[in-house]
Scaffold this active site. Structure first.
Site, PDB file in Angstrom:
ATOM      1  CB  SER A 195      -0.900   0.013   1.249  1.00 51.22           C
ATOM      2  OG  SER A 195      -0.102   0.085   2.423  1.00 51.22           O
ATOM      3  CE  LYS A 196      -1.946   6.544  -2.870  1.00 48.72           C
ATOM      4  NZ  LYS A 196      -2.737   7.773  -2.950  1.00 48.72           N
ATOM      5  NE  ARG A 197      -0.224  -0.130   6.032  1.00 47.90           N
ATOM      6  CZ  ARG A 197       0.380  -1.161   6.592  1.00 47.90           C
ATOM      7  NH1 ARG A 197       1.552  -0.996   7.178  1.00 47.90           N
ATOM      8  NH2 ARG A 197      -0.162  -2.365   6.563  1.00 47.90           N
ATOM      9  CG  HIS A 198       3.583  -1.553   2.872  1.00 51.34           C
ATOM     10  ND1 HIS A 198       2.299  -2.022   2.657  1.00 51.34           N
ATOM     11  CD2 HIS A 198       3.916  -1.932   4.128  1.00 51.34           C
ATOM     12  CE1 HIS A 198       1.890  -2.678   3.729  1.00 51.34           C
ATOM     13  NE2 HIS A 198       2.844  -2.632   4.636  1.00 51.34           N
TER      14      HIS A 198
END
Length: 488
Positions: A261-264
């Site tokens: 995801s974007k956090r990764h």
């Protein structure tokens, strides 16, 4: 239920020979719903490398059939991302939407053959159908209400969709080059829509027609498309076309094993560019994210093209690791890219910071000095920022640590040193080093207590290449003026 078997590769030798002698044509087919994300970039890279390895063709198709999901600027972002990575496609890019008449034509051929039919179910009827299936514990897919009904029974006020008459007995097998044989029970696949009520084609139909018309022989994509592959296989066989070779790549996960995801780090390729990553480092990292060649980690583009094959793709999801990417980027800066290439990449960043263009002399200086800057940089932004002091007009701004270094005692040392440097016989590294060391011994001052104030005065920072290199790069007049700025 999907059943994965160990792929019996090359079981039929004749079939294998026929398969491998086909011209290799791959494609990358992104949907223009946003940026070119890192997973899409890896898919494009694998397709590009496989085509290059086999002297084949790599095609680009923009899957823009679903007009509601289009994002402004997304197509340009895809082109820009691929161009930055150096992934070039053969021929003109294909717009799926512009081929919608051809897709509809194939649907009508399927109708004529009896492999498709008109479905007149209303939205309300479909909703009731799903609710009944849920209550009875059955699949909520379409139940085939209009599959064998006489069209004369059709209601007058409903515009029909066209559905594919999917085989409802037996199994569909996908011979996948990565996953092995994937067997799907046909009872799990309902009669999918080919044409919507307004006559527009659906994604599933468009993909099959475009792959055939573009001559695609290998479909290399994420394993989230395995269900699509089963449906598309049925459709291709019903039309009577040759099946492509499928290779479904496990998806990229985050460091915690969850879906990326974007956090990764599931950002657009342009975000990595803006963060200072080199395209060469990104490609090397993505290549090793799910593909291997022995213990090789650092793989040049030439080696990647020479070595890439589908057997090297692993079956397990790979994990995105920013620390590893950063390390690889630093290595490429230090060892793999030429000084000129690094300067070409840094130059726009430097010029934007200075609000002026570099002179050719300054560019030449930077190329020659780059060997001293790049060992300390993890990314291009750091590298560019570390060189700014060379071109910044006086007086320099000091960072906090430089301010602390330039104490009254340090400034007194500089005041004594300046007259010596003014009379230095030659402004070169060996002479300057000898003069400053002699001064250190004469004054009984540690060399570090002299070097640090010099560095701070010349650069405005506490970290930089060697002070003797800096003195030579700046030249006698500029160096002395910067030292005097701190003693006046």
């Amino acid at each position: 239920m999907f059943i994965l078997h160990l792929f019996p590769q090359n079981n039929n030798y004749l079939e294998y020979i026929i398969e491998m002698t086909k011209k290799v044509i791959t494609r990358f087919a992104p949907s223009p719903t946003g940026f070119l994300h890192i997973g899409g970039a890896r898919t494009a890279l694998f397709n590009w490398l496989f085509a290059k390895h086999h002297n084949g063709e790599f095609l680009l198709r923009i899957e823009d059939t679903d007009r509601k999901r289009l994002t402004e600027g997304a197509v340009d972002a895809i082109f820009e991302g691929l161009n930055w990575l150096g992934i070039d496609h053969d021929g003109e890019a294909v717009s799926q939407y512009e081929r919608r008449d051809r897709h509809a034509e194939v649907a009508k051929e399927l109708l004529a053959q009896g492999n498709a039919y008109y479905c007149y179910c209303s939205t309300e009827e479909l909703a009731e159908m799903r609710e009944r299936a849920k209550a009875e514990g059955r699949s909520i897919g379409y139940d085939g209400t209009w599959r064998d009904r006489d069209p004369s029974e059709a209601p007058k006020d409903v515009r029909p969709v066209v559905r594919f008459k999917s085989p409802n007995i037996g199994q569909t097998t996908i011979k996948d080059q990565v996953q092995g044989d994937v067997v799907v029970d046909n009872t799990e696949l309902d009669d999918m829509i080919l044409l919507r009520a307004d006559g527009s084609p659906t994604y599933m139909l468009s993909v099959v027609v475009d792959d055939h018309d573009m001559g695609v022989t290998y479909v290399i994509r994420g394993d989230d498309h395995l269900t699509n592959a089963a449906r598309q296989t049925q459709l291709i066989e019903a039309i009577g076309w040759a099946l492509p070779v499928y290779a479904h790549i496990p998806l990229i996960h985050g460091p915690d094993g969850a879906k990326l995801s974007k956090r990764h780090g599931a950002l657009g390729v342009e975000a990595y560019r803006d963060m200072g990553y080199l395209p060469s480092a990104i490609k090397n990292y993505l290549l090793r994210l799910g593909w291997s060649h022995g213990d090789d980690e650092i793989i040049s583009e030439e080696e990647a093209i020479l070595w890439f094959d589908l057997n090297g793709i692993g079956k397990s999801p790979s994990r995105f690791d920013f620390a590893k990417l950063e390390n690889m980027n630093g290595l490429y800066i230090r060892e793999k890219e030429s000084n000129k290439t690094l300067v070409d990449i840094c130059r726009p960043i430097i010029e934007k910071s200075l609000n002026r263009n570099l002179t050719e002399h300054e560019v030449s200086l930077l190329i020659n000095a780059m060997d001293e800057f790049k060992p300390r940089a993890k990314n291009i932004n750091e590298l560019a920022a570390s060189t700014l002091f060379l071109f910044t007009s006086r007086p320099l701004m000091m960072n906090d640590k430089a301010e602390k270094i330039l104490s009254s005692d340090a400034k007194a040392i500089l005041a004594e040193l300046i007259p010596l440097l003014e009379t230095s016989k030659s402004w070169d590294i060996s002479t300057l080093e000898a003069d400053i060391k002699a001064f250190s011994e004469e004054k009984a001052i540690k060399l570090g207590n002299i070097a640090q104030p010099i560095r701070a005065s010349l650069t405005g920072s506490n970290v930089s290449p060697g002070i003797f290199d800096i003195l030579v790069w700046l030249g006698k007049e500029e160096s002395l003026n910067r030292l005097k700025d701190q003693t006046n």
